[in-house]
Motif scaffolding. Sequence first.
Motif, PDB file in Angstrom:
ATOM      1  N   MET A   1       0.818  -1.215   0.000  1.00 36.77           N
ATOM      2  CA  MET A   1       0.000   0.000   0.000  1.00 36.77           C
ATOM      3  C   MET A   1       0.852   1.266   0.000  1.00 36.77           C
ATOM      4  SD  MET A   1      -2.976  -1.291  -0.076  1.00 36.77           S
ATOM      5  CE  MET A   1      -3.994   0.161   0.223  1.00 36.77           C
ATOM      6  N   GLU A   2       2.149   1.089   0.089  1.00 37.22           N
ATOM      7  CA  GLU A   2       3.057   2.235   0.101  1.00 37.22           C
ATOM      8  C   GLU A   2       3.917   2.209  -1.157  1.00 37.22           C
ATOM      9  OE1 GLU A   2       3.664   4.786   2.218  1.00 37.22           O
ATOM     10  OE2 GLU A   2       1.998   4.262   3.550  1.00 37.22           O
ATOM     11  N   PRO A   3       3.911   3.259  -1.944  1.00 37.50           N
ATOM     12  CA  PRO A   3       4.721   3.265  -3.169  1.00 37.50           C
ATOM     13  C   PRO A   3       6.211   3.301  -2.855  1.00 37.50           C
ATOM     14  CG  PRO A   3       3.795   5.437  -2.753  1.00 37.50           C
ATOM     15  CD  PRO A   3       3.167   4.515  -1.757  1.00 37.50           C
ATOM     16  N   PRO A   4       7.047   2.758  -3.752  1.00 37.69           N
ATOM     17  CA  PRO A   4       8.502   2.828  -3.550  1.00 37.69           C
ATOM     18  C   PRO A   4       8.975   4.274  -3.530  1.00 37.69           C
ATOM     19  CG  PRO A   4       7.907   1.273  -5.286  1.00 37.69           C
ATOM     20  CD  PRO A   4       6.676   2.044  -4.979  1.00 37.69           C
ATOM     21  N   LEU A   5      10.183   4.478  -3.103  1.00 36.90           N
ATOM     22  CA  LEU A   5      10.775   5.804  -3.107  1.00 36.90           C
ATOM     23  C   LEU A   5      10.925   6.286  -4.548  1.00 36.90           C
ATOM     24  CD1 LEU A   5      13.546   5.092  -0.457  1.00 36.90           C
ATOM     25  CD2 LEU A   5      11.474   6.449  -0.096  1.00 36.90           C
ATOM     26  N   ASP A   6      10.464   7.498  -4.819  1.00 34.49           N
ATOM     27  CA  ASP A   6      10.551   7.997  -6.187  1.00 34.49           C
ATOM     28  C   ASP A   6      11.903   8.657  -6.434  1.00 34.49           C
ATOM     29  OD1 ASP A   6      10.456  10.611  -5.114  1.00 34.49           O
ATOM     30  OD2 ASP A   6       8.269  10.673  -5.263  1.00 34.49           O
ATOM     31  N   ALA A   7      12.105   9.108  -7.664  1.00 39.86           N
ATOM     32  CA  ALA A   7      13.414   9.652  -8.060  1.00 39.86           C
ATOM     33  C   ALA A   7      13.778  10.880  -7.243  1.00 39.86           C
ATOM     34  CB  ALA A   7      13.389   9.996  -9.544  1.00 39.86           C
ATOM     35  N   GLU A   8      12.798  11.742  -6.964  1.00 36.11           N
ATOM     36  CA  GLU A   8      13.075  12.961  -6.195  1.00 36.11           C
ATOM     37  C   GLU A   8      13.485  12.624  -4.761  1.00 36.11           C
ATOM     38  OE1 GLU A   8      10.869  17.160  -4.887  1.00 36.11           O
ATOM     39  OE2 GLU A   8       9.880  15.760  -6.274  1.00 36.11           O
ATOM     40  N   GLU A   9      12.780  11.657  -4.168  1.00 34.40           N
ATOM     41  CA  GLU A   9      13.111  11.251  -2.798  1.00 34.40           C
ATOM     42  C   GLU A   9      14.502  10.620  -2.729  1.00 34.40           C
ATOM     43  OE1 GLU A   9       8.635  10.266  -1.049  1.00 34.40           O
ATOM     44  OE2 GLU A   9       9.695   8.804  -2.297  1.00 34.40           O
TER      45      GLU A   9
ATOM     46  N   LEU B   1       9.545   9.077   5.030  1.00 34.85           N
ATOM     47  CA  LEU B   1       8.267   8.405   5.249  1.00 34.85           C
ATOM     48  C   LEU B   1       7.353   9.216   6.164  1.00 34.85           C
ATOM     49  CD1 LEU B   1       9.404   4.670   5.629  1.00 34.85           C
ATOM     50  CD2 LEU B   1       8.521   5.827   3.599  1.00 34.85           C
ATOM     51  N   ASP B   2       7.948   9.876   7.177  1.00 40.60           N
ATOM     52  CA  ASP B   2       7.153  10.735   8.059  1.00 40.60           C
ATOM     53  C   ASP B   2       6.581  11.920   7.285  1.00 40.60           C
ATOM     54  OD1 ASP B   2       7.678   9.087  10.173  1.00 40.60           O
ATOM     55  OD2 ASP B   2       9.334  10.319  10.969  1.00 40.60           O
ATOM     56  N   ALA B   3       7.397  12.480   6.371  1.00 40.04           N
ATOM     57  CA  ALA B   3       6.913  13.598   5.555  1.00 40.04           C
ATOM     58  C   ALA B   3       5.773  13.133   4.656  1.00 40.04           C
ATOM     59  CB  ALA B   3       8.072  14.160   4.711  1.00 40.04           C
ATOM     60  N   ARG B   4       5.866  11.937   4.100  1.00 33.99           N
ATOM     61  CA  ARG B   4       4.775  11.381   3.290  1.00 33.99           C
ATOM     62  C   ARG B   4       3.481  11.296   4.119  1.00 33.99           C
ATOM     63  NH1 ARG B   4       6.504   5.956   0.060  1.00 33.99           N
ATOM     64  NH2 ARG B   4       7.783   6.866  -1.622  1.00 33.99           N
ATOM     65  N   ALA B   5       3.628  10.716   5.335  1.00 30.83           N
ATOM     66  CA  ALA B   5       2.446  10.524   6.179  1.00 30.83           C
ATOM     67  C   ALA B   5       1.839  11.850   6.566  1.00 30.83           C
ATOM     68  CB  ALA B   5       2.843   9.727   7.427  1.00 30.83           C
ATOM     69  N   SER B   6       2.673  12.855   6.867  1.00 27.09           N
ATOM     70  CA  SER B   6       2.175  14.179   7.234  1.00 27.09           C
ATOM     71  C   SER B   6       1.427  14.814   6.077  1.00 27.09           C
ATOM     72  CB  SER B   6       3.341  15.064   7.678  1.00 27.09           C
ATOM     73  OG  SER B   6       2.917  16.375   7.981  1.00 27.09           O
ATOM     74  N   LEU B   7       1.969  14.663   4.875  1.00 29.04           N
ATOM     75  CA  LEU B   7       1.316  15.225   3.698  1.00 29.04           C
ATOM     76  C   LEU B   7      -0.016  14.520   3.434  1.00 29.04           C
ATOM     77  CD1 LEU B   7       1.452  17.134   1.254  1.00 29.04           C
ATOM     78  CD2 LEU B   7       2.690  15.328   0.021  1.00 29.04           C
ATOM     79  N   ALA B   8      -0.054  13.192   3.632  1.00 36.03           N
ATOM     80  CA  ALA B   8      -1.304  12.461   3.415  1.00 36.03           C
ATOM     81  C   ALA B   8      -2.374  12.901   4.401  1.00 36.03           C
ATOM     82  CB  ALA B   8      -1.031  10.951   3.544  1.00 36.03           C
ATOM     83  N   ARG B   9      -1.993  13.188   5.639  1.00 36.56           N
ATOM     84  CA  ARG B   9      -2.973  13.620   6.640  1.00 36.56           C
ATOM     85  C   ARG B   9      -3.540  14.991   6.293  1.00 36.56           C
ATOM     86  NH1 ARG B   9       0.712  11.141  10.271  1.00 36.56           N
ATOM     87  NH2 ARG B   9       1.725  13.159  10.672  1.00 36.56           N
ATOM     88  N   ARG B  10      -2.678  15.887   5.782  1.00 38.49           N
ATOM     89  CA  ARG B  10      -3.143  17.230   5.425  1.00 38.49           C
ATOM     90  C   ARG B  10      -4.088  17.201   4.249  1.00 38.49           C
ATOM     91  NH1 ARG B  10       2.307  18.778   6.314  1.00 38.49           N
ATOM     92  NH2 ARG B  10       2.643  18.975   4.060  1.00 38.49           N
ATOM     93  N   ASN B  11      -3.851  16.224   3.349  1.00 40.97           N
ATOM     94  CA  ASN B  11      -4.738  16.137   2.170  1.00 40.97           C
ATOM     95  C   ASN B  11      -6.009  15.364   2.487  1.00 40.97           C
ATOM     96  OD1 ASN B  11      -2.875  17.571   0.723  1.00 40.97           O
ATOM     97  ND2 ASN B  11      -1.828  15.738  -0.083  1.00 40.97           N
TER      98      ASN B  11
END
Length: 511
Positions: free
Chosen positions: A468-476, A501-511
């Motif tokens: 359910m979690e995408p791999p790390l992308d090129a920018e990351e 990963l924490d930044a991903r989760a924080s962004l998902a919560r804001r959206n």
Amino acid sequence: MTTLTEEEAARLRERHPIHELMSCGPAALEERARTLRDEQAHGRTRLLIDSVINAAAADLAHLVDMPLAELLESADETLKWTMLAYLASIRYRPAQLELSARCAAEAYLMVVLHDTARGRTLEKPGDIRLVNRAVNDAEWMVGHAVGWGALANGVISENRLGTLGLTEHPKELGLEVVAALWSAVDSHAREIGYQEGYAAGYGLTRLHGAEARKGTDRTGTSERPQAASKVVVVPHAQLSREMRKESGVGDIIGAALPLVPARGLAEARKDLLAGHPHAAAAIEQMLGDLAEGHPVRIRPVLLVGPPGAGKSRLCRDALDALGIPFAPVDAGTTMDHGLTGAPRRWRDAYPSTPLRLFAQHDVANPGIVLDELEKAGHSSAGSIHDPLLSLLEPLSSRSWRDHFLDAEIDASHLVWLCTANSTSGIPAPLLNRLRVLRVPLPSAAHVPALADRIRLDILGERSLDPGMEPPLDAEELETLTAAFGQEGSLRNLRRYVEAVLDARASLARRN
């Protein structure tokens, strides 16, 4: 309770120079010889040393004999055996014979010294260590004696690693010879030999050998498997019925335990290289001992590298990939009884680490991951270095005494993987028993592979489905590589991946 006399203790502490010299390779021996040359007060002695070294380096053995004979007439023991050890290491046969004889004499002397304390109950840990050291040194010297003697007579070794010259590892191959001799003799024949003398034991050995040869064709090729699939690790032990049940080891006494075979080596190698790309050289050397379908048997390994290089993780992943159950041991906090077990006369008695592994997993070749070997401490309870000397030696580990059982067990099939930040602080005899492999810090080129493995680890720890979690992308990955730099610690990389990963989760919560 008794102690050693000052004279006995002094004799046990003293060691002939050959003990230290046998842990050195040709380059170190040549350096020692040249250092001793510079320390000589007499010009004639310096000239003789130069003549010997230069003639040997040029492979002109016939020019070595005369200056060497004159040199040895006046040389002290250190200079004499340093020169002979160096010459033996570069294939000068007379020196190899001298080394073989000296090592055999030392083995005998060590046994004699050990016998001075036989039958006594020593109360000082230092005395006990001195006596045990004498036995370990005797076994070490036997290996060198056989190895150098075989080399001097042009023998090569046909073993599981293929055809090997004795030049590189005379002690290891010498011990293989001794161990092979003992393993070829029926245990009952050995017991009779002890009880009734050599002749009776030898007679039974010949009978047993004749039986063994029935499975061999005329060409000398055995029809039996190359390695046994089962081993009795605890032949005999006197335990009450209650203690057998309470300790959990009763079921393995007298039982043949299977040896875990190597399966799927190509896939295991692929997975390990993908997870530890910076340690490719160490992985290839470790797995180089193995053959598909044969029992897993790896020569004791010491992975040396800076903190954060992933040494402990590599050990665990390697054993997991091979299907070997294991126990982690922290050398910095474990005393000798942590490995050897506590005798039953103690209130808090417990089995040794090898015995617990045998009983828990019902296999004869489990693993032990020994971390931070250089940080092993010393106390009145002893150091973990002491039991390791016999556990890592092929010959003595076949009949290693477990303190809990007060009986000998076969610990020779254990898989030992050790780690250290450096070899400083590790005694030379112990270091000599280990194959040292270097593990460097990962570089920026390794970040993508390592970061993805770390990502999966973190998701597992957080009970999140990796699917359910995408791999790390090129920018990351670019951000992670920039933060990591040209070379760095895996611990730092883990913190960076956690931040992503924490930044991903924080962004998902804001959206």
